[in-house]
Design an enzyme around this catalytic site. Sequence first.
Site, PDB file in Angstrom:
ATOM      1  N   GLY A 177       0.819  -1.204   0.000  1.00 33.47           N
ATOM      2  CA  GLY A 177       0.000   0.000   0.000  1.00 33.47           C
ATOM      3  C   GLY A 177       0.848   1.246   0.000  1.00 33.47           C
ATOM      4  N   SER A 178       0.201   2.400   0.117  1.00 29.79           N
ATOM      5  CA  SER A 178       0.932   3.666   0.132  1.00 29.79           C
ATOM      6  C   SER A 178       1.792   3.797   1.385  1.00 29.79           C
ATOM      7  CB  SER A 178      -0.058   4.838   0.068  1.00 29.79           C
ATOM      8  OG  SER A 178      -0.991   4.761   1.141  1.00 29.79           O
ATOM      9  N   PHE A 179       1.399   3.107   2.458  1.00 25.64           N
ATOM     10  CA  PHE A 179       2.167   3.130   3.703  1.00 25.64           C
ATOM     11  C   PHE A 179       3.411   2.275   3.579  1.00 25.64           C
ATOM     12  CE2 PHE A 179       3.170   1.748   8.002  1.00 25.64           C
ATOM     13  CZ  PHE A 179       2.974   2.891   8.762  1.00 25.64           C
ATOM     14  N   ASP A 220      -9.527   9.529   3.474  1.00 29.19           N
ATOM     15  CA  ASP A 220      -8.925   8.693   2.436  1.00 29.19           C
ATOM     16  C   ASP A 220      -9.773   7.443   2.201  1.00 29.19           C
ATOM     17  OD1 ASP A 220      -7.075   8.102   0.460  1.00 29.19           O
ATOM     18  OD2 ASP A 220      -5.685   7.078   1.820  1.00 29.19           O
TER      19      ASP A 220
END
Length: 420
Positions: free
Chosen positions: A126-128, A241
């Site tokens: 993911g973006s994390f 988000d």
Amino acid sequence: MVQKADDLVIIGISVGLAVGILIASLVFFAICWYKKRVHLRRCANERSVATLPIRTNGLGTVIESSASIPNSATVKVLEYLAKKPRRSWWNNHGKDQFLPTSGIPRYSYKDIQKATQNFTTILGQGSFGPVYKATMPAGEVVAVKVLASSSKQGEKEFHTEVSLLARLHHRNLVNLVGYCIDRGQHMLVYEYMSNGSLEKLLHNKNEQILSWEERLQIALDISHGIAYLHDGAVPPVIHRDLKSANILLDRAMRAKVADFGLSKEEVFEGQNSGLKGTYGYIDPVYISTNKFTTKSDIYSFGVILFELITGIHPSRNLMEYVNLATLSPDGVDEIFDSQIVGTCNPEEVRSLARIAHKCLHKTPRKRPSVGEVSQAILKIKQRHLVKENTTSFAEDFYGALSRIEFQDLELKKLARIDES
């Protein structure tokens, strides 16, 4: 001789008295001198206190100039505290100044390394950062999300998520079961959601096809999760988000909202926040004004509803298809996911599309609240169940009638055989 002896005794007594008086005088003067010295020292200390400026002690409190300080040693201690550098919350994140009261377990790097078998089973990216499957010592299966050095998110988002999920608990929010800050690594430990993300289920051809009943239930679950954030949390929380990638499903296909790194409490509403979120899901009003509200989340939810209806990802021009569909009353029929066409009631699809359209209204105040959206989806679900039960009853009734007719025919056949 006797007279002379008496004179000597008298002289001795006189000398003794004189010496005694002298010693007493010396002691008296010594005591007076000591008391005077102590008095002068106390006066000097009081004068030094009177000239102390107002200052902070490095712990956030204030020392007043009129404060009573008993001695010079205390003055030195307070001056030392005042000179100590003030430690901010962010400067001490590594020491976990804010987390001991959160009630969420903290794990060491070795604990996580062992649980993930040295980070071997990756669930996704993911973006994390990457997400790994792990098994804790008690046998609990969890998901470990690791903050990547290349991630656009950072320590601030990490701390936001931990602090928020320490107080947010709902069946439609993913549960945080632990965290790790060790060896320069930041990791979040979540309950394991065996069916992965809604994005993967909708858009990965290798995954199972979501039925209309499952999509309707997922929409309802998401609405319940958002309703808790907006109306149940104190103070209310804006997710900021919402997207299909942040909706996870458990083994029973029940949906839960995840990823609170960009979330804000509503006390920040109306303030410039810097544009955060994922393009395709972001409220256009938020983009133009740089201000977010709970209605910004409602817009994102409307996009997810159309994603459930159409099976089209926002990055594939979903909104263009939706805008074209609005040109005719039954236009949504043309963009309904072809994988489940013919397996559901078209009127239910149109009803959900009307709700989604209201969520996307260009004027935020005219968008419904999440409570209103949730109630509207629930009504569709209830109508669906009533029709399903009615159909099932009819099928059972006619099935039983057919069996009775069949048995009657068989009995008649047997009767004719007996007569012959």
